[in-house]
Scaffold this motif. Structure first.
Motif, PDB file in Angstrom:
ATOM      1  N   ILE A   1     -66.285  -2.218   8.753  1.00 35.17           N
ATOM      2  CA  ILE A   1     -66.348  -1.312  10.552  1.00 35.17           C
ATOM      3  C   ILE A   1     -67.326  -0.224  10.283  1.00 35.17           C
ATOM      4  N   LEU A   2     -67.330   0.593   9.227  1.00 36.33           N
ATOM      5  CA  LEU A   2     -68.188   1.693   9.202  1.00 36.33           C
ATOM      6  C   LEU A   2     -69.507   1.398   8.556  1.00 36.33           C
ATOM      7  N   LYS A   3     -69.430   0.220   7.636  1.00 33.81           N
ATOM      8  CA  LYS A   3     -70.902  -0.332   7.008  1.00 33.81           C
ATOM      9  C   LYS A   3     -71.556   0.892   6.170  1.00 33.81           C
ATOM     10  N   ILE A   4     -70.743   1.569   5.514  1.00 30.69           N
ATOM     11  CA  ILE A   4     -71.484   2.778   4.734  1.00 30.69           C
ATOM     12  C   ILE A   4     -71.897   2.456   3.148  1.00 30.69           C
ATOM     13  N   ASN A   5     -72.818   2.773   2.741  1.00 36.17           N
ATOM     14  CA  ASN A   5     -73.181   2.664   1.389  1.00 36.17           C
ATOM     15  C   ASN A   5     -72.149   3.478   0.559  1.00 36.17           C
ATOM     16  N   GLU A   6     -71.374   2.777  -0.239  1.00 36.58           N
ATOM     17  CA  GLU A   6     -70.322   3.288  -1.228  1.00 36.58           C
ATOM     18  C   GLU A   6     -70.898   4.174  -2.350  1.00 36.58           C
ATOM     19  N   GLU A   7     -71.870   3.801  -2.576  1.00 36.63           N
ATOM     20  CA  GLU A   7     -72.786   4.467  -3.720  1.00 36.63           C
ATOM     21  C   GLU A   7     -72.913   6.255  -3.363  1.00 36.63           C
ATOM     22  N   GLU A   8     -73.187   6.327  -1.975  1.00 40.77           N
ATOM     23  CA  GLU A   8     -73.292   7.579  -1.622  1.00 40.77           C
ATOM     24  C   GLU A   8     -71.807   8.474  -1.786  1.00 40.77           C
ATOM     25  N   PHE A   9     -70.708   7.850  -1.829  1.00 43.25           N
ATOM     26  CA  PHE A   9     -69.603   8.560  -1.805  1.00 43.25           C
ATOM     27  C   PHE A   9     -68.796   8.376  -3.259  1.00 43.25           C
ATOM     28  N   GLY A  10     -69.486   7.840  -4.172  1.00 38.32           N
ATOM     29  CA  GLY A  10     -68.814   7.851  -5.572  1.00 38.32           C
ATOM     30  C   GLY A  10     -68.367   6.312  -5.813  1.00 38.32           C
TER      31      GLY A  10
ATOM     32  N   ALA B   1     -63.953   8.799  18.577  1.00 36.16           N
ATOM     33  CA  ALA B   1     -64.690   7.726  18.780  1.00 36.16           C
ATOM     34  C   ALA B   1     -65.602   7.435  17.290  1.00 36.16           C
ATOM     35  N   LYS B   2     -65.914   8.595  16.523  1.00 37.96           N
ATOM     36  CA  LYS B   2     -66.600   8.431  15.288  1.00 37.96           C
ATOM     37  C   LYS B   2     -65.959   7.525  14.515  1.00 37.96           C
ATOM     38  N   LEU B   3     -64.619   7.347  14.493  1.00 38.94           N
ATOM     39  CA  LEU B   3     -63.785   6.403  13.682  1.00 38.94           C
ATOM     40  C   LEU B   3     -64.294   4.867  13.523  1.00 38.94           C
ATOM     41  N   LEU B   4     -64.718   4.538  14.808  1.00 40.93           N
ATOM     42  CA  LEU B   4     -65.287   3.180  14.870  1.00 40.93           C
ATOM     43  C   LEU B   4     -66.887   2.916  14.901  1.00 40.93           C
TER      44      LEU B   4
END
Length: 120
Positions: free
Chosen positions: A90-99, A28-31
């Motif tokens: 979908i995940l709407k993450i901040n890509e700067e936190e992941f490089g 469920a975490k995938l979406l």
């Protein structure tokens, strides 16, 4: 008796999780855009999504005998588009936190390219 075993099992799982030896993962975490991701988990998910895309495209394009280098670039565009859409929309993450975008888009790229070329 059963209750004691259940409590003991839950405490062992909790201790393993705290020690870093056991990390539960739910599909469920995938979406879920509200889920928290660490760099390794997100990298693994992006890697395996790319492998599935390579498997599908490689088998499809191998069954329809396509030739030419343009198909390699089409595969790269499809694969990169799916990965970007997944983490950005979908995940709407901040890509700067992941490089940054480059690090996220590179996850699993070379392994998927190899799998794709083997299957074509």
């Amino acid at each position: 008796m059963k209750e004691a075993k259940s409590v003991k099992l839950n405490s062992q799982q909790h201790q393993q999780h705290e020690n870093g030896h056991f990390s539960p993962f739910k599909f469920a975490k995938l979406l879920d855009p509200e889920a928290s991701w660490d760099k390794d988990q997100l990298g693994d998910v992006l890697h395996w999504i790319r492998q599935v895309v390579a498997l599908f495209c490689g088998l499809l394009w191998g069954a329809i005998p396509v030739v030419g280098g343009i198909w390699i670039f089409i595969f790269l565009a499809i694969s990169t588009g799916i990965i970007y859409g997944y983490y950005a929309m979908i995940l709407k993450i901040n890509e700067e936190e992941f490089g940054g975008h480059a690090a996220l888009l590179q996850e699993g790229l070379f392994a998927s390219m190899t799998l794709f070329l083997v299957l074509v």
